[in-house]
Motif scaffolding. Structure first.
Motif, PDB file in Angstrom:
ATOM      1  N   LEU A 177      -1.405 -51.695 -16.293  1.00  0.00           N
ATOM      2  CA  LEU A 177      -1.989 -50.394 -15.933  1.00  0.00           C
ATOM      3  C   LEU A 177      -0.919 -49.382 -15.550  1.00  0.00           C
ATOM      4  CD1 LEU A 177      -4.986 -51.722 -13.839  1.00  0.00           C
ATOM      5  CD2 LEU A 177      -5.143 -50.480 -16.008  1.00  0.00           C
ATOM      6  N   LEU A 178       0.043 -49.825 -14.737  1.00  0.00           N
ATOM      7  CA  LEU A 178       1.081 -48.898 -14.280  1.00  0.00           C
ATOM      8  C   LEU A 178       1.966 -48.453 -15.431  1.00  0.00           C
ATOM      9  CD1 LEU A 178       2.068 -50.607 -10.904  1.00  0.00           C
ATOM     10  CD2 LEU A 178       0.781 -48.489 -11.206  1.00  0.00           C
ATOM     11  N   SER A 179       2.259 -49.387 -16.333  1.00  0.00           N
ATOM     12  CA  SER A 179       3.107 -48.973 -17.449  1.00  0.00           C
ATOM     13  C   SER A 179       2.329 -48.036 -18.372  1.00  0.00           C
ATOM     14  CB  SER A 179       3.652 -50.184 -18.209  1.00  0.00           C
ATOM     15  OG  SER A 179       2.639 -50.804 -18.950  1.00  0.00           O
ATOM     16  N   ALA A 180       1.017 -48.226 -18.462  1.00  0.00           N
ATOM     17  CA  ALA A 180       0.188 -47.305 -19.247  1.00  0.00           C
ATOM     18  C   ALA A 180       0.299 -45.899 -18.683  1.00  0.00           C
ATOM     19  CB  ALA A 180      -1.268 -47.769 -19.236  1.00  0.00           C
ATOM     20  N   CYS A 181       0.130 -45.777 -17.375  1.00  0.00           N
ATOM     21  CA  CYS A 181       0.201 -44.457 -16.740  1.00  0.00           C
ATOM     22  C   CYS A 181       1.581 -43.856 -16.906  1.00  0.00           C
ATOM     23  CB  CYS A 181      -0.117 -44.579 -15.249  1.00  0.00           C
ATOM     24  SG  CYS A 181      -1.811 -45.075 -14.949  1.00  0.00           S
ATOM     25  N   SER A 182       2.590 -44.719 -16.777  1.00  0.00           N
ATOM     26  CA  SER A 182       3.957 -44.250 -16.882  1.00  0.00           C
ATOM     27  C   SER A 182       4.222 -43.649 -18.260  1.00  0.00           C
ATOM     28  CB  SER A 182       4.880 -45.425 -16.596  1.00  0.00           C
ATOM     29  OG  SER A 182       6.181 -45.118 -16.932  1.00  0.00           O
TER      30      SER A 182
ATOM     31  N   ALA B 143       2.081 -42.442 -20.294  1.00  0.00           N
ATOM     32  CA  ALA B 143       1.246 -41.275 -20.579  1.00  0.00           C
ATOM     33  C   ALA B 143       1.506 -40.135 -19.598  1.00  0.00           C
ATOM     34  CB  ALA B 143      -0.220 -41.684 -20.547  1.00  0.00           C
ATOM     35  N   GLY B 144       2.420 -40.350 -18.660  1.00  0.00           N
ATOM     36  CA  GLY B 144       2.702 -39.318 -17.681  1.00  0.00           C
ATOM     37  C   GLY B 144       1.565 -39.081 -16.690  1.00  0.00           C
ATOM     38  N   MET B 145       0.710 -40.080 -16.526  1.00  0.00           N
ATOM     39  CA  MET B 145      -0.421 -39.931 -15.598  1.00  0.00           C
ATOM     40  C   MET B 145       0.018 -40.353 -14.201  1.00  0.00           C
ATOM     41  SD  MET B 145      -3.186 -41.411 -18.302  1.00  0.00           S
ATOM     42  CE  MET B 145      -4.388 -41.872 -17.088  1.00  0.00           C
ATOM     43  N   VAL B 146       0.781 -39.455 -13.561  1.00  0.00           N
ATOM     44  CA  VAL B 146       1.433 -39.821 -12.310  1.00  0.00           C
ATOM     45  C   VAL B 146       0.426 -40.136 -11.209  1.00  0.00           C
ATOM     46  CG1 VAL B 146       3.161 -39.134 -10.632  1.00  0.00           C
ATOM     47  CG2 VAL B 146       3.318 -38.317 -12.977  1.00  0.00           C
ATOM     48  N   ASP B 147      -0.546 -39.237 -11.043  1.00  0.00           N
ATOM     49  CA  ASP B 147      -1.470 -39.421  -9.917  1.00  0.00           C
ATOM     50  C   ASP B 147      -2.339 -40.661 -10.090  1.00  0.00           C
ATOM     51  OD1 ASP B 147      -0.462 -37.232  -8.612  1.00  0.00           O
ATOM     52  OD2 ASP B 147      -1.761 -35.850  -9.719  1.00  0.00           O
ATOM     53  N   ASP B 148      -2.827 -40.879 -11.321  1.00  0.00           N
ATOM     54  CA  ASP B 148      -3.614 -42.090 -11.574  1.00  0.00           C
ATOM     55  C   ASP B 148      -2.778 -43.337 -11.277  1.00  0.00           C
ATOM     56  OD1 ASP B 148      -6.186 -41.171 -13.344  1.00  0.00           O
ATOM     57  OD2 ASP B 148      -4.442 -39.885 -13.679  1.00  0.00           O
ATOM     58  N   GLY B 149      -1.518 -43.288 -11.723  1.00  0.00           N
ATOM     59  CA  GLY B 149      -0.629 -44.428 -11.529  1.00  0.00           C
ATOM     60  C   GLY B 149      -0.407 -44.720 -10.057  1.00  0.00           C
ATOM     61  N   LEU B 150      -0.120 -43.643  -9.298  1.00  0.00           N
ATOM     62  CA  LEU B 150       0.126 -43.836  -7.866  1.00  0.00           C
ATOM     63  C   LEU B 150      -1.116 -44.384  -7.171  1.00  0.00           C
ATOM     64  CD1 LEU B 150       2.251 -40.692  -6.963  1.00  0.00           C
ATOM     65  CD2 LEU B 150       2.995 -43.080  -7.024  1.00  0.00           C
TER      66      LEU B 150
END
Length: 580
Positions: A396-401, A403-410
């Motif tokens: 999940l975190l690498s997916a956000c990373s 895609a630049g989805m910083v807030d979702d990742g955090l």
DNA sequence: TATGCGTAGT
């Protein structure tokens, strides 16, 4: 009513069931003109063997007569398929409990790690036999209670070679290699299992020299001891030796092939793994699910879609059901080859899925840049009552990373320890550093790394350094590089990266500082090498008389090069799996 | 050569 025909039927039912063909076994059972007690028992054993608990129970309830075999078969069926409570109820109902049924109950408790009940059960056995003792001994050893195990061992009224082997395996499981060897020397008799267990002990401790010495001393080496050495060398990264053992073997079995193939995979020689898969089939050895899983993993790492698809077809044709293991390997293969829809299709067609299947699907979507889909699969997974683990969050975190989805990742990162009992490990931090770094939030990334409860590794610092290059931040770069150099003081590319960051910022003084640093550490004249350069270097080994390279080194370099050089498309054209 | 419990290898 027993005649020769009945015995034949019974053998056939047993043979089918042992090979997983439980439907055919049942058809024979239904066809039989006369069924005796053994027929019923054999059919129940067949169901039990294949995890068909309900079918076994149905037969057990319907059978006209039962003997001790019937009862113990049904109890085994329950304990081996994780239904201890059912086993217990059946055991209580059993009219005349023999020692086998008692032993089965002890084993059932041991399986679930309930040593208190196991011991209680053992204590109630009227006349425990050597198997009862060994079962209990094993329970303690498997839970790491080696002192308790030793006490049981010492109390055993009679010890046979199996008891000694069990104690030996106990020490080895607890990695007490010296105690194990002492016991090994004290043994009144040793069979091939004793020798192999001891050899495997050295393998597990990474002492291959001792393993080899023991192997040489072993009086009658069997196929298992050979396979242990192959797997040992493979695990130790010494594929050249593993391969030498493999070639010297007179009688290779399926495990020998699987060990060498899986060794290639573990050590990154994917092409060789696939070649050996082909050779294995040529020599008439049937691959099993483990072979297929390795071969598919090879395809996944090479992005060899064509070969992977051939393997998939082969798997379907060979009558193997696509079980969880094979299914998971297929998901990863298709995802890594960029066929995310096919990966999803495999997932949807699987009869049952586990956490690994979900994780593979999530990681697959992450890899292909479908971050939103990865997160929605995560939601789907939770809806299905499957709890995530560490691996889920790495996906999940690498997916956000990506895609630049910083807030979702955090948010996901913080939810790990908040909503689930999952403590972030270095890989999670690496993802988040990457996430913040790519977004240019380098200060936050640095703060996160500095506040980590665990020690940051090279991957994390490297990721931060990379982000500094992207966002032109020499200050944070210096901090990250300094830490990175502690882990990798001689990796040229790190220095070059840092130097470039300063050069781009116009800080020539800093560039010079890095250059001096490189010179001091002896890394400054080590340009990044292309594979052609490495290849020439390897070639020159043979003519260079000043240093005789170890065969292993040459082997390793050549293999890596071969794997890199070979054209995967060409490989599939030459019909890798087509064995005439 | 028909069915149940214990020790080794991917």
């Amino acid at each position: 009513m027993t005649n020769r025909n009945t015995v034949t039927y019974n053998s056939m039912i047993s043979a089918y069931a042992k090979n997983g063909r439980v439907v055919e076994a049942r058809r024979l059972f239904d066809q039989m003109p006369y069924r005796n007690l053994v027929s019923w028992n054999t059919m129940i054993a067949g169901y039990s063997h294949n995890g068909c608990v309900a079918e076994a129970a149905e037969l057990f309830d319907r059978m006209p007569k039962r003997d001790a075999f019937s009862w113990t078969l049904m109890i085994t069926c329950y304990t081996r398929n994780g239904e201890l409570e059912e086993a217990r109820r059946l055991f209580d109902r059993m009219p005349e409990k023999d020692v086998v049924s008692w032993n089965l109950m002890v084993e059932g408790f041991v399986r679930v790690g309930d040593l208190v009940s196991a011991f209680e059960c053992f204590r109630r056995i009227p006349n425990p036999n050597v198997i009862s003792w060994v079962t209990l001994l094993n329970g303690y050893c498997k839970s790491g209670c080696i002192v308790e195990g030793r006490r049981i061992f010492d109390q055993m009224p009679e010890k046979n070679v199996v008891s000694w082997n069990a104690m030996l395996a106990g020490y080895i499981r607890c990695l007490q290699i010296d105690e194990a060897y002492q016991l090994f020397m004290e043994m009144p008799e040793r069979n091939s299992i004793s020798w192999t267990t001891m050899i495997d002990g050295y393998v597990q401790c990474g002492i291959m020299d001792e393993a080899l010495e023991l192997f040489m001393r072993m009086p009658k080496k069997d196929v298992v001891s050979w396979n242990t050495m192959i797997a040992g060398y493979a695990q130790d990264g010494q594929m050249d030796k593993a391969l030498r053992f493999f070639h010297e073997m007179v009688k290779k079995n399926r495990v020998s092939w699987n060990s060498v193939i899986s060794g290639f995979i573990q050590n990154g020689f994917y092409v060789e793994a696939l070649q050996h898969f082909k050779m294995m089939r040529k020599e008439g050895k049937d691959p099993d699910w483990s072979t297929f899983a390795c071969a598919l993993s090879g395809c996944a790492n090479l992005a060899a879609l064509q070969v992977g698809t051939q393997l998939h077809n082969l798997l379907l044709k060979s009558g193997h059901i696509i079980d969880i293991f094979a299914g998971n390997a297929l998901i990863t293969m298709y995802a890594r080859c960029g066929r995310i829809l096919t990966a999803r299709q495999v997932f949807d067609e699987m009869v049952s899925v586990d956490l690994v299947s979900w994780n593979s699907l999530i990681a697959g979507h992450a890899l292909n840049g479908y971050a939103k889909a990865a997160i929605s699969i995560f939601q789907e997974m939770k809806k299905n009552g499957v709890a995530p683990d560490e691996v889920t969050f790495i996906g999940l975190l690498s997916a956000c990373s990506h895609a630049g989805m910083v807030d979702d990742g955090l948010e996901l990162f913080y939810s790990m320890s908040r909503d689930y009992p999952i403590t972030p490990v270095a890989e999670h931090y690496a993802c988040v550093v990457d996430l913040l770094g790519r977004a240019g939030r380098l200060g936050e990334a640095l703060k996160l790394v500095k506040g980590m409860p665990i020690k940051a590794n090279a991957g994390i610092w490297g990721s931060l350094l990379g982000a500094c290059r992207m966002h032109k931040n020499p200050e944070v770069a210096n901090v990250a590089a300094e830490k990175l150099f502690e882990f990798e003081p001689h990796t040229t590319s790190n220095y070059v990266l840092l130097s470039n960051i300063h050069a781009e910022a116009g800080s020539w003084g800093e560039v010079e500082r890095v250059r001096v640093l490189m010179k001091e550490r002896g890394v400054w004249k080590q340009p990044a090498r292309s594979w052609i350069e490495i290849k020439n270097e390897v070639r020159s080994f043979s003519s260079d008389d000043s240093t005789e390279p170890r065969a292993a080194e040459v082997f390793m370099v050549l293999r890596v090069l071969n794997a890199q050089m070979r054209n995967i498309g060409h490989m599939s054209d030459s019909s890798l799996l087509d064995c005439g």
